[in-house]
Design a protein around this motif. Sequence first.
Motif, PDB file in Angstrom:
ATOM      1  N   GLN A 199      25.881 -10.583-146.974  1.00 35.21           N
ATOM      2  CA  GLN A 199      25.784 -10.968-145.563  1.00 35.21           C
ATOM      3  C   GLN A 199      27.129 -10.811-144.869  1.00 35.21           C
ATOM      4  O   GLN A 199      27.202 -10.301-143.754  1.00 35.21           O
ATOM      5  N   SER A 200      28.199 -11.226-145.524  1.00 31.57           N
ATOM      6  CA  SER A 200      29.544 -11.088-144.939  1.00 31.57           C
ATOM      7  C   SER A 200      29.903  -9.620-144.756  1.00 31.57           C
ATOM      8  O   SER A 200      30.484  -9.240-143.742  1.00 31.57           O
ATOM      9  N   ARG A 201      29.555  -8.798-145.727  1.00 31.30           N
ATOM     10  CA  ARG A 201      29.840  -7.366-145.629  1.00 31.30           C
ATOM     11  C   ARG A 201      29.068  -6.737-144.461  1.00 31.30           C
ATOM     12  O   ARG A 201      29.600  -5.929-143.715  1.00 31.30           O
ATOM     13  N   ARG A 202      27.815  -7.129-144.303  1.00 32.14           N
ATOM     14  CA  ARG A 202      27.021  -6.590-143.193  1.00 32.14           C
ATOM     15  C   ARG A 202      27.576  -7.054-141.847  1.00 32.14           C
ATOM     16  O   ARG A 202      27.656  -6.266-140.904  1.00 32.14           O
ATOM     17  N   LEU A 203      27.941  -8.332-141.750  1.00 33.32           N
ATOM     18  CA  LEU A 203      28.484  -8.834-140.493  1.00 33.32           C
ATOM     19  C   LEU A 203      29.822  -8.189-140.149  1.00 33.32           C
ATOM     20  O   LEU A 203      30.164  -8.056-138.985  1.00 33.32           O
ATOM     21  N   HIS A 213      27.805  -3.115-131.410  1.00 33.41           N
ATOM     22  CA  HIS A 213      27.418  -1.927-132.167  1.00 33.41           C
ATOM     23  C   HIS A 213      27.078  -2.359-133.583  1.00 33.41           C
ATOM     24  O   HIS A 213      27.892  -2.962-134.274  1.00 33.41           O
ATOM     25  N   ASN A 214      25.856  -2.057-134.007  1.00 28.07           N
ATOM     26  CA  ASN A 214      25.407  -2.384-135.357  1.00 28.07           C
ATOM     27  C   ASN A 214      25.710  -1.190-136.255  1.00 28.07           C
ATOM     28  O   ASN A 214      24.985  -0.211-136.251  1.00 28.07           O
ATOM     29  N   GLY A 215      26.768  -1.252-137.034  1.00 32.85           N
ATOM     30  CA  GLY A 215      27.159  -0.165-137.916  1.00 32.85           C
ATOM     31  C   GLY A 215      26.544  -0.254-139.294  1.00 32.85           C
ATOM     32  O   GLY A 215      27.077   0.303-140.242  1.00 32.85           O
ATOM     33  N   ASN A 216      25.427  -0.934-139.426  1.00 32.98           N
ATOM     34  CA  ASN A 216      24.756  -1.124-140.713  1.00 32.98           C
ATOM     35  C   ASN A 216      23.589  -0.163-140.866  1.00 32.98           C
ATOM     36  O   ASN A 216      23.139   0.457-139.906  1.00 32.98           O
TER      37      ASN A 216
END
Length: 154
Positions: free
Chosen positions: A47-51, A76-79
């Motif tokens: 979760q931390s990596r995605r955020l 911007h959602n870079g996931n």
Amino acid sequence: MLIGVLLAVTWLILVIRYPHKALPVSLAALCGLLLLAAVVVWQQEQQSRRLSRVEIRLQHDLVQCPGARPLRVEVHNGNSRALRELRWKLYVHSPGQSANLIQGRPAELDYDGPGNLLADARWQECLPLPALRPGYRPQSLEYRAIDLRGRFTR
């Protein structure tokens, strides 16, 4: 709390009276708890990596935003997964200083982002500014999003 103390005392009594039966069961339970803790830590790390791949830019912009909502937010959602929910707290400071200039209790001000932002997509919105301490011009301040919290699709 009382239940926890009773369980600990009961476990201790069982280990003392029946060590050959209670120790293997206790070791199995301990392994189960360690496995559960490892899964929780792994999920929090994910979760931390995605955020950390979610980029939020904030700026005071009276050109593109109306006067009542002068804070332009770009997300911007870079996931590789869609962002279902995003919340953050606003941190406002003067360049070169570290004091939060929001008047009142800034810890209670939560901002909501887009409801559903697809992978590698952008979202832009104009939001109202909170009350700032007197003597500061909003256009000369820097704005940051802190304490990001979000949910992603599976």
